[in-house]
Design an enzyme around this catalytic site. Structure first.
Site, PDB file in Angstrom:
ATOM      1  N   LEU A   1       0.833  -1.212   0.000  1.00 39.40           N
ATOM      2  CA  LEU A   1       0.000   0.000   0.000  1.00 39.40           C
ATOM      3  C   LEU A   1       0.859   1.250   0.000  1.00 39.40           C
ATOM      4  O   LEU A   1       0.450   2.303  -0.455  1.00 39.40           O
ATOM      5  CB  LEU A   1      -0.900   0.027   1.239  1.00 39.40           C
ATOM      6  CG  LEU A   1      -2.013  -1.010   1.290  1.00 39.40           C
ATOM      7  CD1 LEU A   1      -2.672  -0.993   2.654  1.00 39.40           C
ATOM      8  CD2 LEU A   1      -3.035  -0.743   0.200  1.00 39.40           C
ATOM      9  N   GLY A   2       2.045   1.128   0.563  1.00 38.95           N
ATOM     10  CA  GLY A   2       2.903   2.307   0.631  1.00 38.95           C
ATOM     11  C   GLY A   2       4.062   2.052   1.551  1.00 38.95           C
ATOM     12  O   GLY A   2       4.211   0.958   2.113  1.00 38.95           O
TER      13      GLY A   2
ATOM     14  N   LYS B   1       1.730  -3.516   8.832  1.00 35.02           N
ATOM     15  CA  LYS B   1       2.906  -2.648   8.828  1.00 35.02           C
ATOM     16  C   LYS B   1       4.102  -3.506   9.224  1.00 35.02           C
ATOM     17  O   LYS B   1       4.158  -4.041  10.331  1.00 35.02           O
ATOM     18  CB  LYS B   1       2.678  -1.499   9.815  1.00 35.02           C
ATOM     19  CG  LYS B   1       3.813  -0.521   9.829  1.00 35.02           C
ATOM     20  CD  LYS B   1       3.424   0.762  10.520  1.00 35.02           C
ATOM     21  CE  LYS B   1       3.727   1.915   9.621  1.00 35.02           C
ATOM     22  NZ  LYS B   1       2.865   2.986   9.560  1.00 35.02           N
TER      23      LYS B   1
ATOM     24  N   VAL C   1       3.932  -0.959   4.138  1.00 35.99           N
ATOM     25  CA  VAL C   1       2.601  -1.379   4.583  1.00 35.99           C
ATOM     26  C   VAL C   1       1.964  -2.214   3.476  1.00 35.99           C
ATOM     27  O   VAL C   1       2.032  -1.848   2.302  1.00 35.99           O
ATOM     28  CB  VAL C   1       1.711  -0.157   4.878  1.00 35.99           C
ATOM     29  CG1 VAL C   1       0.358  -0.598   5.430  1.00 35.99           C
ATOM     30  CG2 VAL C   1       2.387   0.787   5.851  1.00 35.99           C
TER      31      VAL C   1
ATOM     32  N   ASP D   1       4.504  12.676  14.651  1.00 41.09           N
ATOM     33  CA  ASP D   1       4.623  12.634  13.186  1.00 41.09           C
ATOM     34  C   ASP D   1       3.242  12.775  12.548  1.00 41.09           C
ATOM     35  O   ASP D   1       2.876  12.016  11.660  1.00 41.09           O
ATOM     36  CB  ASP D   1       5.305  11.339  12.738  1.00 41.09           C
ATOM     37  CG  ASP D   1       5.793  11.436  11.285  1.00 41.09           C
ATOM     38  OD1 ASP D   1       5.825  12.571  10.744  1.00 41.09           O
ATOM     39  OD2 ASP D   1       6.116  10.398  10.696  1.00 41.09           O
TER      40      ASP D   1
ATOM     41  N   GLY E   1       7.242   5.783   7.336  1.00 40.05           N
ATOM     42  CA  GLY E   1       8.534   6.091   7.927  1.00 40.05           C
ATOM     43  C   GLY E   1       9.124   4.911   8.669  1.00 40.05           C
ATOM     44  O   GLY E   1      10.325   4.847   8.898  1.00 40.05           O
ATOM     45  N   PHE E   2       8.287   3.964   9.058  1.00 37.27           N
ATOM     46  CA  PHE E   2       8.783   2.881   9.890  1.00 37.27           C
ATOM     47  C   PHE E   2       8.803   1.552   9.151  1.00 37.27           C
ATOM     48  O   PHE E   2       8.962   0.513   9.742  1.00 37.27           O
ATOM     49  CB  PHE E   2       7.930   2.765  11.151  1.00 37.27           C
ATOM     50  CG  PHE E   2       7.862   4.044  11.918  1.00 37.27           C
ATOM     51  CD1 PHE E   2       8.890   4.397  12.786  1.00 37.27           C
ATOM     52  CD2 PHE E   2       6.805   4.916  11.752  1.00 37.27           C
ATOM     53  CE1 PHE E   2       8.851   5.594  13.483  1.00 37.27           C
ATOM     54  CE2 PHE E   2       6.752   6.106  12.450  1.00 37.27           C
ATOM     55  CZ  PHE E   2       7.780   6.456  13.311  1.00 37.27           C
ATOM     56  N   GLY E   3       8.577   1.616   7.834  1.00 35.80           N
ATOM     57  CA  GLY E   3       8.597   0.392   7.049  1.00 35.80           C
ATOM     58  C   GLY E   3       7.415   0.327   6.106  1.00 35.80           C
ATOM     59  O   GLY E   3       6.512   1.157   6.171  1.00 35.80           O
TER      60      GLY E   3
END
Ligand SMILES: *[C@@H]1O[C@H](CO)[C@@H](O)[C@H](O)[C@H]1NC(C)=O
Ligand SMILES: *[C@@H]1O[C@H](CO)[C@@H](O)[C@H](O)[C@H]1NC(C)=O
Ligand SMILES: *[C@@H]1O[C@H](CO)[C@@H](O)[C@H](O)[C@H]1NC(C)=O
Ligand SMILES: *[C@@H]1O[C@H](CO)[C@@H](O)[C@H](O)[C@H]1NC(C)=O
Ligand SMILES: *[C@@H]1O[C@H](CO)[C@@H](O)[C@H](O)[C@H]1NC(C)=O
Ligand SMILES: *[C@@H]1O[C@H](CO)[C@@H](O)[C@H](O)[C@H]1NC(C)=O
Length: 811
Positions: A501-502, A522, A509, A619, A505-507
């Site tokens: 999906l995208g 995620k 999805v 964030d 910032g943390f990995g």
């Protein structure tokens, strides 16, 4: 007269043939005004002259704006007696009376309050045409006393009771004919006055009486950063007036055709509709008849008030509500002292034709006054801002609107059997209150004990877990489902690119399907500094945060190096997907955007204040606001800073999470974060939602600044509405838009202490109260010309900005 007329003929010729018109400051008895000439107001905003409306050939004497290219007439002298050629002349005679003369006969005239000695006719910059006498400042006559269809700032709408002068607004017949048309907006002379919008001889809409804040039925007419409203009611006068707090052109008038009272403001070279009345269907006068309330979100909109039933069931069922409702229990005057009152909250007060007011009585005296007279049906405070005064209603109550939110209380007379707990049962209530206090404290104690016990238990379990006694999936207190890597892998088709999906910032999805339910997974990048247990504990804590504006965590997966979070899937992706796209942006109209704004604020407030963890998001940005199938906003990625071990003391924050463009200065520069840095990001988000522009990517022709700078500049120049997304221009709730812009600027102020908390933000968004002026925003790099006084400090901070940006930008 001979010489004078030949001079005038020459002047007219000059004006018409060569466009050399003769503009003057004023006219006096020796200096009349002929067609083709104009009087310019003191600072050039308005002119007085002769004009022909629309496609008509008739000539009228009128006032229009000089400073804009679209001829907009705000006042007409000879509305009903047009002149059919260009030989009209306006004269002022030696006692100050005005005569508009055509072919030696008087077409229109105006007489002064008293005879003048040396009269002068002048056009003021407010648009008021006045006759003064010599040096005395008094107006012997003024056009503001005889409005046509338009109310300008500073003009009184209402009555001069001593002169029996009714300053009311009557729409033009049509664009070609300024003679009085079908729609009239006027102040009534009721004891509790309100304004009516008439359509011919029927009342189409009423504003409701003035309640201290504004008109009871027109919450939008309250003071705001642009307009101040005033209502005066005394023995001499009853009027409503507005003034402008910012330099802008604004006028309000009843529309010629569509039965609306509308306000327009001049922005971007055209008149934009700013607000209009009535607001919705429930404002249609007496739609539901008597003793019924209209709630626009209900279906059907009309419902009898509690304790009342339809007068004609048949009519009611076929949606003909005109006969209204009657009491279920009729009242009798003999036992009037046994009657009581039921409180009906959230209303637009009923029609005040048969009302009575005493401004010095309090609510208790008011109740007694009403109870004492059995034709009194309801009472309330006449001024809810001060909580004072008494207004009472005689006879049937008609045209009651219920607001979905807001509105005011009305106390309606009821038969004693209808009262229930409401009134005259104080004893019972006291007993009940005492009981509940006892019960509540008992429960508090019990829950405290339970919590203690659970805490002990939990600590014990924690200890056993770290010593390796329990294994995954067996913990009794584990409220969060744990998934196997193989399950997740299957659900996401082995993390296939198609399902991605995208990349957050943390990995990355991924989308997946688990037991028929769509999920988002995620997959956290491996750099999280935490061990497995620490991670698990954090996730369990965060899973307990539940709010309808937060994305719901469904479970997690920990296996070896892999750490994953499983969320509910949001079909409408994220906010950035919509608002920054011209076509998709249109799908999210203003009312939807406002709902989204309020939703985000509520979610954030929950994180900051209401949840047990008091999380600072750190964030917040458009791509972290996900949208469900009904476009409800859900904040995602909350708690990530915690999971990623971002809880270090301020001194050793070595990783600043966040996104440039949203970060508060104190966080970006010094790593200091607090709920107020989230407020800053929220402010940016608000600006983005209003403007449809990215905080980072705004390039304006000659302004290199970012979105904040752009917003701030427009604000200072009194043109805040120009920030609004072009695809929102149909919105008729510009005061709400303006409010959001104002709140966004308060949120991005340089000093964290100056910024409001989220609870204040929510209050500000939801009310009509006056907001403080924002101070200069943080991160505002003003590269344009500015005054010397502040330039040194600005340069300093902007250089700091640039250095920091290059160091920080994490993505
Ligand atoms: C204008 O009106 C006058 C009467 O007021 C009439 O006598 C005259 O003929 C009209 N002129 C034109 C051009 O219609
Ligand atoms: C001025 O005009 C008014 C009415 O138009 C008239 O009554 C008054 O006598 C005039 N005054 C003079 C000095 O002509
Ligand atoms: C002026 O009015 C008179 C009657 O009052 C009429 O006979 C004459 O035609 C009019 N003149 C003009 C130019 O309209
Ligand atoms: C009446 O309202 C319509 C629609 O809002 C608008 O287009 C029109 O200009 C209005 N008329 C006037 C006289 O303002
Ligand atoms: C209003 O109420 C006050 C206090 O009850 C009373 O003194 C006063 O006379 C009342 N005024 C009118 C006009 O009824
Ligand atoms: C009740 O109020 C009405 C309306 O003001 C008035 O006409 C009537 O006389 C009052 N009756 C009593 C008993 O005060």
């Amino acid at each position: 007269m001979g010489l004078l007329s030949s001079i005038l003929v020459v002047a007219n010729l000059l004006c018409f043939l060569f466009k050399i018109c003769y503009g003057v400051d004023s006219i006096s008895p020796s200096q009349p005004l002929s067609d083709g000439n104009i009087i310019v107001s003191t600072e050039g905003k308005f002119v007085l002259g002769f004009f022909s409306p629309g496609s008509s050939k008739n000539r009228y004497l009128g006032i229009w704006y000089q400073s804009i290219p679209v001829q907009t007439v705000v006042w007409v002298a000879n509305r009903v007696s047009p002149i059919n050629d260009s030989s009209g002349i306006l004269m002022i005679n030696s006692t100050g009376n005005l005569n508009l003369i055509h072919n030696d006969s008087v077409v229109w005239s105006a007489s002064t309050l008293k005879e003048a000695q040396s009269p002068l006719l002048q056009l003021l910059d407010t648009g008021n045409l006045v006759v003064t006498d010599g040096n005395s400042g008094d107006y012997l006559w003024q056009s503001f006393d005889y409005p046509s269809d338009t109310i300008l700032a500073g003009m009184k709408h209402g009555w001069d009771l001593k002169r029996r002068l009714n300053r009311r607004l009557i729409a033009w017949k049509n664009w070609d004919d300024p003679s009085p048309g079908n729609f009239i907006f006027e102040m009534t002379l009721h004891n509790y006055p309100e304004a009516y919008l008439w359509q011919g001889s029927t009342i189409y809409f009423r504003t409701g009486p003035w309640n201290g804040y504004g008109f009871s039925g027109s919450p939008g007419l309250k003071s705001n950063p642009v307009f101040a409203f005033e209502f005066v009611y005394n023995q001499d006068e009853i009027y409503f007036m507005y003034t402008l707090k910012q330099a802008l052109l604004s006028r309000a008038l009843p529309n010629q055709t569509n039965s609306m009272f509308q306000r327009f403001t001049w922005t971007e070279q055209s008149w934009k509709l700013y607000a209009s009345l009535p607001i919705d269907r429930c404002d249609t006068y007496a739609l539901c008849g008597v003793y019924a309330r209209c709630l626009v979100t209900d279906s059907p909109v009309c419902q009898c008030l509690k304790g009342f039933k339809p007068k004609s069931e048949k009519g009611w069922d076929s949606m003909d509500w005109s006969q209204g409702c009657v009491r279920s229990k009729p009242l009798s005057c003999e036992d009037k002292s046994t009657h009581g009152f039921l409180t009906f909250p959230g209303l637009k007060l009923p029609d005040t034709t048969h009302s009575w007011v005493n401004t010095s009585m309090n609510l208790k005296e008011c109740r007694a006054e009403c109870l004492n007279n059995c034709s009194c049906m309801a009472y309330t405070n006449s001024d809810i801002k001060e909580g004072t005064g008494c207004a009472i209603w005689f006879g049937d109550l008609v045209d009651i609107k219920q607001f979905p939110a807001g509105g005011q209380d009305l106390y309606i007379r009821m038969h004693p059997s209808e009262l229930g707990m409401e009134d005259g049962h104080k004893k019972k209530i006291t007993v009940l209150v005492v009981c509940s206090v006892v019960i509540a404290s008992g429960m508090l104690l019990a829950s405290y004990l339970i919590l203690r016990i659970r805490k002990n238990l939990k600590e014990k379990m924690e200890r056993s877990r770290t010593t390796g006694h329990s294994s995954r999936g067996k913990e009794e207190d584990m409220e969060l489902p744990m998934f196997d890597l193989s399950t997740i892998s299957r659900a996401t088709d082995d993390f296939s690119l198609n399902n991605k999906l995208g990349e957050g910032g943390f990995g990355p999805v991924y989308k997946g399907v688990l037991d028929g339910q769509e999920i988002a997974v995620k997959r956290l990048s491996r750099s999280s500094g935490q061990g497995q247990n620490e991670f698990k504990n954090e996730v369990i804590l965060i899973a307990k945060l539940q709010h309808r504006n937060l994305v719901k965590l469904l479970g997690c997966c920990i296996e070896g190096e892999e750490k994953m979070l499983v969320y509910e899937y949001m079909p409408n992706k994220s906010l950035d997907f919509f608002i920054f796209d011209e076509t998709k942006g249109k799908a999210v109209d203003w009312s939807k955007r406002f709902q989204i704004i309020c939703g985000i604020a509520r979610g954030l407030l929950y994180l900051h204040q209401d949840s047990r963890l008091r999380i600072v998001h750190r964030d917040l940005k458009a791509s972290n606001i996900l949208l469900d199938s009904e476009m409800n906003p859900k904040i995602s990625d909350f708690g990530m800073a915690r999971i990623f071990g971002g809880d270090q003391t301020e001194g050793n924050t070595n990783r600043v999470v966040g996104t440039y463009g949203y970060m508060a200065p104190e966080y970006a520069f010094d790593g200091l974060y607090s709920t107020k840095s989230d407020v800053f990001s929220f402010g940016i988000l608000l600006m983005e939602i209003v403007s449809g522009k990215k905080s980072r990517g705004l390039y304006h022709q000659d302004q290199k600044g970012n979105l904040i700078g752009h917003a701030w500049r427009l604000w200072k120049e009194g043109r805040p509405l120009e920030l609004m997304d072009a695809c929102l221009t149909d919105s008729n709730n510009l005061s709400e838009v303006l409010r959001c812009i104002h709140v966004s600027l308060l949120c991005v102020q340089q000093r964290a202490d100056d910024r409001p908390s989220l609870s204040t933000v929510l209050l500000m968004l939801g009310s009509e109260s006056v907001l403080p002026q924002p101070k200069e925003p943080g991160f505002f790099i003003d590269k344009g010309p500015h005054d010397a006084n502040s330039s040194s400090s600005k340069n300093e901070s902007s250089s700091t900005n640039e250095v920091t940006i290059t160091l920080l930008d994490p993505r």
